[in-house]
Write a protein that holds these residues in place. Structure first.
Motif, PDB file in Angstrom:
ATOM      1  N   GLY A 167       0.789  -1.234   0.000  1.00 33.12           N
ATOM      2  CA  GLY A 167       0.000   0.000   0.000  1.00 33.12           C
ATOM      3  C   GLY A 167       0.817   1.279   0.000  1.00 33.12           C
ATOM      4  N   LEU A 168       2.115   1.178  -0.359  1.00 35.66           N
ATOM      5  CA  LEU A 168       2.927   2.401  -0.441  1.00 35.66           C
ATOM      6  C   LEU A 168       2.529   3.197  -1.690  1.00 35.66           C
ATOM      7  CD1 LEU A 168       4.641   1.019   1.760  1.00 35.66           C
ATOM      8  CD2 LEU A 168       6.681   1.610   0.450  1.00 35.66           C
ATOM      9  N   THR A 169       2.742   4.511  -1.634  1.00 35.37           N
ATOM     10  CA  THR A 169       2.535   5.312  -2.847  1.00 35.37           C
ATOM     11  C   THR A 169       3.752   5.078  -3.745  1.00 35.37           C
ATOM     12  OG1 THR A 169       3.727   7.221  -2.001  1.00 35.37           O
ATOM     13  CG2 THR A 169       1.347   7.133  -1.536  1.00 35.37           C
ATOM     14  N   PRO A 170       3.632   5.352  -5.048  1.00 37.83           N
ATOM     15  CA  PRO A 170       4.813   5.196  -5.913  1.00 37.83           C
ATOM     16  C   PRO A 170       6.028   5.973  -5.399  1.00 37.83           C
ATOM     17  CG  PRO A 170       2.859   5.423  -7.256  1.00 37.83           C
ATOM     18  CD  PRO A 170       2.426   5.643  -5.835  1.00 37.83           C
ATOM     19  N   ALA A 171       5.788   7.164  -4.863  1.00 38.67           N
ATOM     20  CA  ALA A 171       6.916   7.973  -4.357  1.00 38.67           C
ATOM     21  C   ALA A 171       7.559   7.298  -3.139  1.00 38.67           C
ATOM     22  CB  ALA A 171       6.421   9.375  -4.004  1.00 38.67           C
ATOM     23  N   GLN A 172       6.746   6.763  -2.257  1.00 36.32           N
ATOM     24  CA  GLN A 172       7.287   6.081  -1.056  1.00 36.32           C
ATOM     25  C   GLN A 172       8.066   4.826  -1.457  1.00 36.32           C
ATOM     26  OE1 GLN A 172       3.503   5.528   0.892  1.00 36.32           O
ATOM     27  NE2 GLN A 172       3.907   7.119   2.408  1.00 36.32           N
ATOM     28  N   SER A 173       7.525   4.104  -2.426  1.00 37.27           N
ATOM     29  CA  SER A 173       8.164   2.882  -2.896  1.00 37.27           C
ATOM     30  C   SER A 173       9.535   3.200  -3.510  1.00 37.27           C
ATOM     31  CB  SER A 173       7.241   2.214  -3.923  1.00 37.27           C
ATOM     32  OG  SER A 173       7.800   1.035  -4.393  1.00 37.27           O
ATOM     33  N   GLN A 174       9.546   4.256  -4.301  1.00 35.00           N
ATOM     34  CA  GLN A 174      10.805   4.699  -4.941  1.00 35.00           C
ATOM     35  C   GLN A 174      11.835   5.079  -3.876  1.00 35.00           C
ATOM     36  OE1 GLN A 174      10.132   7.980  -7.598  1.00 35.00           O
ATOM     37  NE2 GLN A 174      12.145   7.848  -8.511  1.00 35.00           N
ATOM     38  N   GLU A 175      11.359   5.782  -2.864  1.00 38.05           N
ATOM     39  CA  GLU A 175      12.235   6.229  -1.779  1.00 38.05           C
ATOM     40  C   GLU A 175      12.820   5.026  -1.029  1.00 38.05           C
ATOM     41  OE1 GLU A 175      14.436   8.755   0.296  1.00 38.05           O
ATOM     42  OE2 GLU A 175      13.224   9.304  -1.452  1.00 38.05           O
ATOM     43  N   LYS A 176      11.970   4.024  -0.783  1.00 40.54           N
ATOM     44  CA  LYS A 176      12.413   2.843  -0.032  1.00 40.54           C
ATOM     45  C   LYS A 176      13.486   2.061  -0.811  1.00 40.54           C
ATOM     46  CE  LYS A 176      10.636  -1.194   2.461  1.00 40.54           C
ATOM     47  NZ  LYS A 176      11.498  -1.058   3.630  1.00 40.54           N
ATOM     48  N   LEU A 177      13.385   2.088  -2.128  1.00 45.25           N
ATOM     49  CA  LEU A 177      14.327   1.296  -2.946  1.00 45.25           C
ATOM     50  C   LEU A 177      15.594   2.059  -3.310  1.00 45.25           C
ATOM     51  CD1 LEU A 177      11.760  -0.459  -5.323  1.00 45.25           C
ATOM     52  CD2 LEU A 177      13.038  -1.499  -3.445  1.00 45.25           C
ATOM     53  N   LYS A 178      15.576   3.361  -3.029  1.00 45.89           N
ATOM     54  CA  LYS A 178      16.714   4.209  -3.397  1.00 45.89           C
ATOM     55  C   LYS A 178      18.011   3.685  -2.757  1.00 45.89           C
ATOM     56  CE  LYS A 178      17.407   9.109  -3.269  1.00 45.89           C
ATOM     57  NZ  LYS A 178      16.701  10.355  -2.904  1.00 45.89           N
ATOM     58  N   GLY A 179      19.029   3.499  -3.580  1.00 45.11           N
ATOM     59  CA  GLY A 179      20.337   3.098  -3.060  1.00 45.11           C
ATOM     60  C   GLY A 179      20.461   1.632  -2.671  1.00 45.11           C
ATOM     61  N   THR A 180      19.426   0.840  -2.874  1.00 47.86           N
ATOM     62  CA  THR A 180      19.516  -0.575  -2.481  1.00 47.86           C
ATOM     63  C   THR A 180      20.314  -1.372  -3.516  1.00 47.86           C
ATOM     64  OG1 THR A 180      17.383  -1.022  -3.548  1.00 47.86           O
ATOM     65  CG2 THR A 180      17.336  -0.659  -1.170  1.00 47.86           C
ATOM     66  N   LEU A 181      20.982  -2.411  -3.038  1.00 45.00           N
ATOM     67  CA  LEU A 181      21.732  -3.311  -3.918  1.00 45.00           C
ATOM     68  C   LEU A 181      20.809  -4.449  -4.356  1.00 45.00           C
ATOM     69  CD1 LEU A 181      24.909  -3.648  -1.652  1.00 45.00           C
ATOM     70  CD2 LEU A 181      24.609  -2.103  -3.619  1.00 45.00           C
ATOM     71  N   SER A 182      21.271  -5.221  -5.338  1.00 46.17           N
ATOM     72  CA  SER A 182      20.488  -6.380  -5.790  1.00 46.17           C
ATOM     73  C   SER A 182      20.179  -7.305  -4.628  1.00 46.17           C
ATOM     74  CB  SER A 182      21.265  -7.172  -6.839  1.00 46.17           C
ATOM     75  OG  SER A 182      21.183  -6.546  -8.072  1.00 46.17           O
ATOM     76  N   SER A 183      21.200  -7.529  -3.790  1.00 40.69           N
ATOM     77  CA  SER A 183      21.004  -8.457  -2.669  1.00 40.69           C
ATOM     78  C   SER A 183      19.920  -7.937  -1.703  1.00 40.69           C
ATOM     79  CB  SER A 183      22.322  -8.668  -1.925  1.00 40.69           C
ATOM     80  OG  SER A 183      22.879  -7.422  -1.588  1.00 40.69           O
ATOM     81  N   ASP A 184      19.871  -6.617  -1.502  1.00 37.02           N
ATOM     82  CA  ASP A 184      18.829  -6.037  -0.634  1.00 37.02           C
ATOM     83  C   ASP A 184      17.445  -6.296  -1.226  1.00 37.02           C
ATOM     84  OD1 ASP A 184      20.847  -4.883   0.937  1.00 37.02           O
ATOM     85  OD2 ASP A 184      20.924  -3.097  -0.352  1.00 37.02           O
ATOM     86  N   LYS A 185      17.356  -6.164  -2.542  1.00 39.62           N
ATOM     87  CA  LYS A 185      16.043  -6.327  -3.195  1.00 39.62           C
ATOM     88  C   LYS A 185      15.603  -7.787  -3.116  1.00 39.62           C
ATOM     89  CE  LYS A 185      16.636  -2.487  -6.439  1.00 39.62           C
ATOM     90  NZ  LYS A 185      18.103  -2.347  -6.444  1.00 39.62           N
ATOM     91  N   ASN A 186      16.562  -8.702  -3.348  1.00 40.81           N
ATOM     92  CA  ASN A 186      16.236 -10.130  -3.230  1.00 40.81           C
ATOM     93  C   ASN A 186      15.737 -10.451  -1.819  1.00 40.81           C
ATOM     94  OD1 ASN A 186      16.710 -11.821  -5.652  1.00 40.81           O
ATOM     95  ND2 ASN A 186      18.702 -10.798  -5.618  1.00 40.81           N
ATOM     96  N   GLU A 187      16.406  -9.881  -0.829  1.00 39.54           N
ATOM     97  CA  GLU A 187      16.015 -10.123   0.572  1.00 39.54           C
ATOM     98  C   GLU A 187      14.646  -9.537   0.877  1.00 39.54           C
ATOM     99  OE1 GLU A 187      18.964  -9.078   3.572  1.00 39.54           O
ATOM    100  OE2 GLU A 187      20.428 -10.180   2.360  1.00 39.54           O
ATOM    101  N   LEU A 188      14.408  -8.334   0.364  1.00 39.18           N
ATOM    102  CA  LEU A 188      13.101  -7.696   0.574  1.00 39.18           C
ATOM    103  C   LEU A 188      11.986  -8.603   0.040  1.00 39.18           C
ATOM    104  CD1 LEU A 188      11.472  -4.849   1.103  1.00 39.18           C
ATOM    105  CD2 LEU A 188      11.574  -4.717  -1.378  1.00 39.18           C
ATOM    106  N   LEU A 189      12.183  -9.112  -1.167  1.00 37.91           N
ATOM    107  CA  LEU A 189      11.153  -9.966  -1.771  1.00 37.91           C
ATOM    108  C   LEU A 189      10.958 -11.237  -0.954  1.00 37.91           C
ATOM    109  CD1 LEU A 189      12.007  -9.636  -5.589  1.00 37.91           C
ATOM    110  CD2 LEU A 189      10.058  -8.633  -4.380  1.00 37.91           C
ATOM    111  N   PHE A 190      12.094 -11.799  -0.507  1.00 35.73           N
ATOM    112  CA  PHE A 190      12.024 -13.070   0.219  1.00 35.73           C
ATOM    113  C   PHE A 190      11.427 -12.888   1.619  1.00 35.73           C
ATOM    114  CE2 PHE A 190      13.661 -16.853   2.368  1.00 35.73           C
ATOM    115  CZ  PHE A 190      13.244 -17.814   1.457  1.00 35.73           C
ATOM    116  N   ASN A 191      11.922 -11.890   2.350  1.00 34.21           N
ATOM    117  CA  ASN A 191      11.489 -11.707   3.739  1.00 34.21           C
ATOM    118  C   ASN A 191      10.097 -11.096   3.859  1.00 34.21           C
ATOM    119  OD1 ASN A 191      13.933 -12.746   4.578  1.00 34.21           O
ATOM    120  ND2 ASN A 191      14.903 -10.719   4.708  1.00 34.21           N
ATOM    121  N   ASP A 192       9.814 -10.093   3.036  1.00 34.81           N
ATOM    122  CA  ASP A 192       8.541  -9.374   3.207  1.00 34.81           C
ATOM    123  C   ASP A 192       7.400  -9.946   2.370  1.00 34.81           C
ATOM    124  OD1 ASP A 192      10.398  -7.862   4.509  1.00 34.81           O
ATOM    125  OD2 ASP A 192       9.535  -5.937   3.919  1.00 34.81           O
ATOM    126  N   PHE A 193       7.765 -10.639   1.260  1.00 33.03           N
ATOM    127  CA  PHE A 193       6.694 -11.109   0.371  1.00 33.03           C
ATOM    128  C   PHE A 193       6.794 -12.616   0.083  1.00 33.03           C
ATOM    129  CE2 PHE A 193       7.452  -6.588  -0.548  1.00 33.03           C
ATOM    130  CZ  PHE A 193       6.185  -6.079  -0.312  1.00 33.03           C
TER     131      PHE A 193
END
Ligand SMILES: Nc1nc2c(ncn2[C@@H]2O[C@H](COP(=O)(O)OP(=O)(O)OP(=O)(O)O)[C@@H](O)[C@H]2O)c(=O)[nH]1
Ligand SMILES: [Mg+2]
Ligand SMILES: [Mg+2]
Length: 275
Positions: free
Chosen positions: A169-195
């Motif tokens: 339920g994040l807004t596009p701007a909030q989502s963009q902000e949350k992903l700013k500066g993240t590495l591939s490994s951070d994104k993989n972890e986000l998907l695995f842990n949160d979703f």
């Protein structure tokens, strides 16, 4: 017949012959497909109908131009690799590029109902085209690796972005902000842990894009072809349903084209010899 006095204007036409002995790559890319995808309610971030329609249009190009040894597509783009020694249109760059982009676009429109059923097209789409020459096999492989890496980076980002928007339920701007500066490994972890999503389990078409190559001659089994498919190569065939049947057999893959394995398994692509 005597030339007209106006004939001299032909001298203003620029020569744009592609350098000999170079791979000719034509890349087409949808114009403002951000908007086109929104207007046509494409599934975010990957719409199977749209991606498969792109591949159908690319097949039409590959079927028409036998010197295309490989196509690679992702998102709203497709790259067509013409063999180094092709003499298509006498290697005139704009002639090759405009023909490819035009056939690709008309095929996209022609096959739209096959993939989108009753959903009508709201306005005519356009694709741009460019010609790039690569003198060496390494340059060509690096070009394709660049496009596939782009597919991976964008898909990983977009998968996270839309999960955060659609499921958190994040807004596009909030989502963009949350992903700013993240590495591939951070994104993989986000998907695995949160979703609870293992990124590697997503369809390969989304993660790696689509590669089309000619089927190897020895794999072509004439007996498995319908009579229409066995019709002469230089004739265009239509089935009883009006379905256009490609004149050559192709393989549609979602392989890793960055690593060595693909090129070892398909040496005929760079050799230019069908094995
Ligand atoms: N929802 C959705 N959108 C897609 C899909 N494939 C492509 N797109 C959209 O198409 C865009 C393609 O990106 P670009 O080619 O960089 O941008 P563009 O909007 O086409 O703009 P130009 O190419 O510069 O004209 C993506 O950003 C998406 O918005 C899909 O499968 N689903
Ligand atoms: Mg585009
Ligand atoms: Mg694009």
């Amino acid at each position: 017949m005597a030339k007209s006095k106006f004939e001299y204007v032909k001298q203003f036409e620029a020569e744009d012959k592609c350098l000999p002995n170079c791979w000719i790559v034509i890349r087409v890319d949808g114009k403002s497909f951000h908007r086109f995808a929104d207007v046509h309610h494409f599934v975010k971030p990957n719409d199977d109908r749209g991606l498969n329609l792109m591949t159908r249009a690319a097949q039409c190009v590959m079927d028409e131009y036998k010197d295309v040894v490989l196509c690679y597509g992702q998102s709203d783009e497709y790259s067509f690799v013409f063999k180094k020694n092709t003499n298509v249109f006498n290697r005139r760059g704009s002639k090759i590029m405009s023909n490819v982009v035009s056939l690709f676009t008309s095929s996209y429109v022609f096959y739209w109902p096959r993939y989108f059923n009753t959903q009508s097209m709201q306005y005519p789409p356009a694709f741009d085209g460019r010609v790039v020459l690569y003198p060496g096999d390494k340059n060509l492989r690096d070009y394709l690796a660049w496009r596939q890496a782009d597919c991976h980076i964008n898909n990983l980002y977009n998968t996270c972005f839309w999960k955060l928007v659609q499921e958190r339920g994040l807004t596009p701007a909030q989502s963009q902000e949350k992903l700013k500066g993240t590495l591939s490994s951070d994104k993989n972890e986000l998907l695995f842990n949160d979703f609870s999503l293992n990124y590697n389990n997503l369809p390969e078409m989304y993660r790696k894009g689509t590669v089309i190559i000619h089927q190897k001659e020895k794999e072509l089994d004439a007996n498995s072809m319908s009579p229409l498919e066995r019709s002469p190569r230089n004739s265009v065939s239509f089935s009883f349903q009006g379905d256009y049947i490609p004149r050559t057999r192709v393989q549609i893959l979602h392989s890793d084209i960055i690593s060595e394995k693909f090129w070892t398994e398909h040496p005929q692509i760079l050799d230019g010899v069908k094995k």
